[in-house]
Design a protein around this motif. Structure first.
Motif, PDB file in Angstrom:
ATOM      1  N   ASN A  47       4.497 -10.525  -3.518  1.00  0.00           N
ATOM      2  CA  ASN A  47       4.211 -11.352  -2.350  1.00  0.00           C
ATOM      3  C   ASN A  47       3.047 -10.730  -1.593  1.00  0.00           C
ATOM      4  O   ASN A  47       2.558  -9.662  -1.956  1.00  0.00           O
ATOM      5  N   GLU A  48       2.630 -11.373  -0.528  1.00  0.00           N
ATOM      6  CA  GLU A  48       1.523 -10.849   0.264  1.00  0.00           C
ATOM      7  C   GLU A  48       1.891  -9.512   0.909  1.00  0.00           C
ATOM      8  O   GLU A  48       1.066  -8.608   1.000  1.00  0.00           O
ATOM      9  N   ALA A  49       3.143  -9.354   1.320  1.00  0.00           N
ATOM     10  CA  ALA A  49       3.553  -8.163   2.059  1.00  0.00           C
ATOM     11  C   ALA A  49       4.306  -7.130   1.230  1.00  0.00           C
ATOM     12  O   ALA A  49       4.420  -5.982   1.635  1.00  0.00           O
ATOM     13  N   ASN A  50       4.858  -7.528   0.052  1.00  0.00           N
ATOM     14  CA  ASN A  50       5.680  -6.584  -0.698  1.00  0.00           C
ATOM     15  C   ASN A  50       5.807  -6.966  -2.165  1.00  0.00           C
ATOM     16  O   ASN A  50       5.331  -8.016  -2.597  1.00  0.00           O
ATOM     17  N   PHE A  51       6.477  -6.083  -2.898  1.00  0.00           N
ATOM     18  CA  PHE A  51       6.891  -6.344  -4.272  1.00  0.00           C
ATOM     19  C   PHE A  51       8.407  -6.447  -4.251  1.00  0.00           C
ATOM     20  O   PHE A  51       9.080  -5.663  -3.591  1.00  0.00           O
ATOM     21  N   GLU A  52       8.954  -7.405  -4.973  1.00  0.00           N
ATOM     22  CA  GLU A  52      10.404  -7.557  -5.104  1.00  0.00           C
ATOM     23  C   GLU A  52      10.763  -7.353  -6.562  1.00  0.00           C
ATOM     24  O   GLU A  52      10.200  -7.994  -7.443  1.00  0.00           O
ATOM     25  N   ILE A  53      11.695  -6.448  -6.798  1.00  0.00           N
ATOM     26  CA  ILE A  53      12.146  -6.143  -8.155  1.00  0.00           C
ATOM     27  C   ILE A  53      13.624  -6.471  -8.236  1.00  0.00           C
ATOM     28  O   ILE A  53      14.406  -6.083  -7.364  1.00  0.00           O
ATOM     29  N   ILE A 107       4.588   2.730 -10.040  1.00  0.00           N
ATOM     30  CA  ILE A 107       4.311   1.752  -8.997  1.00  0.00           C
ATOM     31  C   ILE A 107       2.814   1.682  -8.729  1.00  0.00           C
ATOM     32  O   ILE A 107       2.085   2.642  -8.966  1.00  0.00           O
ATOM     33  N   PRO A 108       2.344   0.537  -8.243  1.00  0.00           N
ATOM     34  CA  PRO A 108       0.912   0.382  -7.962  1.00  0.00           C
ATOM     35  C   PRO A 108       0.461   1.234  -6.780  1.00  0.00           C
ATOM     36  O   PRO A 108       1.268   1.665  -5.963  1.00  0.00           O
ATOM     37  N   LYS A 109      -0.821   1.436  -6.698  1.00  0.00           N
ATOM     38  CA  LYS A 109      -1.391   2.281  -5.635  1.00  0.00           C
ATOM     39  C   LYS A 109      -1.265   1.649  -4.255  1.00  0.00           C
ATOM     40  O   LYS A 109      -1.276   2.345  -3.261  1.00  0.00           O
ATOM     41  N   ASN A 110      -1.133   0.324  -4.197  1.00  0.00           N
ATOM     42  CA  ASN A 110      -1.075  -0.322  -2.887  1.00  0.00           C
ATOM     43  C   ASN A 110       0.343  -0.407  -2.305  1.00  0.00           C
ATOM     44  O   ASN A 110       0.560  -1.062  -1.298  1.00  0.00           O
ATOM     45  N   VAL A 111       1.317   0.286  -2.905  1.00  0.00           N
ATOM     46  CA  VAL A 111       2.661   0.359  -2.325  1.00  0.00           C
ATOM     47  C   VAL A 111       2.641   1.402  -1.220  1.00  0.00           C
ATOM     48  O   VAL A 111       2.125   2.506  -1.385  1.00  0.00           O
ATOM     49  N   SER A 131       7.345  -2.228   0.150  1.00  0.00           N
ATOM     50  CA  SER A 131       6.320  -2.760   1.051  1.00  0.00           C
ATOM     51  C   SER A 131       4.934  -2.342   0.586  1.00  0.00           C
ATOM     52  O   SER A 131       4.738  -1.243   0.082  1.00  0.00           O
ATOM     53  N   LYS A 132       3.982  -3.237   0.824  1.00  0.00           N
ATOM     54  CA  LYS A 132       2.580  -2.936   0.519  1.00  0.00           C
ATOM     55  C   LYS A 132       1.913  -2.334   1.744  1.00  0.00           C
ATOM     56  O   LYS A 132       2.372  -2.503   2.867  1.00  0.00           O
ATOM     57  N   MET A 133       0.810  -1.633   1.508  1.00  0.00           N
ATOM     58  CA  MET A 133      -0.007  -1.145   2.609  1.00  0.00           C
ATOM     59  C   MET A 133      -0.723  -2.329   3.244  1.00  0.00           C
ATOM     60  O   MET A 133      -0.794  -3.410   2.655  1.00  0.00           O
ATOM     61  N   GLU A 134      -1.223  -2.105   4.432  1.00  0.00           N
ATOM     62  CA  GLU A 134      -1.978  -3.165   5.092  1.00  0.00           C
ATOM     63  C   GLU A 134      -3.077  -3.643   4.163  1.00  0.00           C
ATOM     64  O   GLU A 134      -3.863  -2.848   3.655  1.00  0.00           O
ATOM     65  N   PRO A 135      -3.130  -4.928   3.941  1.00  0.00           N
ATOM     66  CA  PRO A 135      -4.186  -5.422   3.049  1.00  0.00           C
ATOM     67  C   PRO A 135      -5.560  -5.245   3.690  1.00  0.00           C
ATOM     68  O   PRO A 135      -5.730  -5.435   4.888  1.00  0.00           O
ATOM     69  N   SER A 136      -6.501  -4.815   2.889  1.00  0.00           N
ATOM     70  CA  SER A 136      -7.857  -4.672   3.410  1.00  0.00           C
ATOM     71  C   SER A 136      -8.468  -6.057   3.560  1.00  0.00           C
ATOM     72  O   SER A 136      -8.149  -6.972   2.814  1.00  0.00           O
ATOM     73  N   LYS A 137      -9.307  -6.181   4.545  1.00  0.00           N
ATOM     74  CA  LYS A 137      -9.919  -7.481   4.785  1.00  0.00           C
ATOM     75  C   LYS A 137     -10.879  -7.796   3.655  1.00  0.00           C
ATOM     76  O   LYS A 137     -11.692  -6.963   3.259  1.00  0.00           O
TER      77      LYS A 137
END
Length: 149
Positions: A47-53, A107-111, A131-137
């Motif tokens: 998702n935009e804000a997280n990964f669900e497993i 896990i991916p680097k953006n977690v 949860s993902k890190m703040e997405p970069s603009k």
């Protein structure tokens, strides 16, 4: 009822190289193709804000399951005591067993590693949320005019 002899190597094309061919070396990789079918089935949603497993782990209770995150590896394992196995009947065929499993995922680097992994267990399904890190603009696309010479 007829019994058919079991061929252990039913999938000879899964020789470990198919994971490279299928390009599964991305994030959430594990050695599914290198191991047997003793791993629980898994679904991953981004998702935009997280990964669900989601992992299908029927037959285990919450206390049997252990989840940990160390470095870039999400480790999910479960072990059930063999006391229940001692009460087994004389089966002619037995295809399911709930003894143990051990699954490791890169896990991916953006977690976001500073946030806790949320875990829940209901009706044989273990759900994890990373949860993902703040997405970069996103940098807007810039169109370049082409001059005719």
């Amino acid at each position: 009822m007829s019994l058919v002899k079991f061929r252990k190597n039913r999938r000879p094309w899964f020789d470990g190289e198919i994971s490279n061919w299928l390009n599964t070396n991305d994030f959430f990789t594990d050695d599914f193709f290198g191991r047997g079918g003793d791993l629980p089935a898994m679904n991953v949603k981004e998702n935009e804000a997280n990964f669900e497993i989601e992992l299908a782990v029927p037959g285990f209770s919450k206390k049997d399951i252990e989840v940990s995150l160390e470095n870039d590896i999400l480790h999910i394992s479960a072990e059930k005591s063999l006391e229940d196995e001692e009460n087994k009947e004389d089966y002619t065929r037995r295809e399911f067993s709930y003894n143990s499993f051990d699954r490791r995922l890169q896990i991916p680097k953006n977690v976001n590693r500073d946030q806790e992994v949320k875990a829940s267990y209901k009706n044989g399904v273990l759900k994890l949320q990373l949860s993902k890190m703040e997405p970069s603009k996103a940098i807007p696309k810039k169109l370049i005019d082409i001059e005719e010479v």
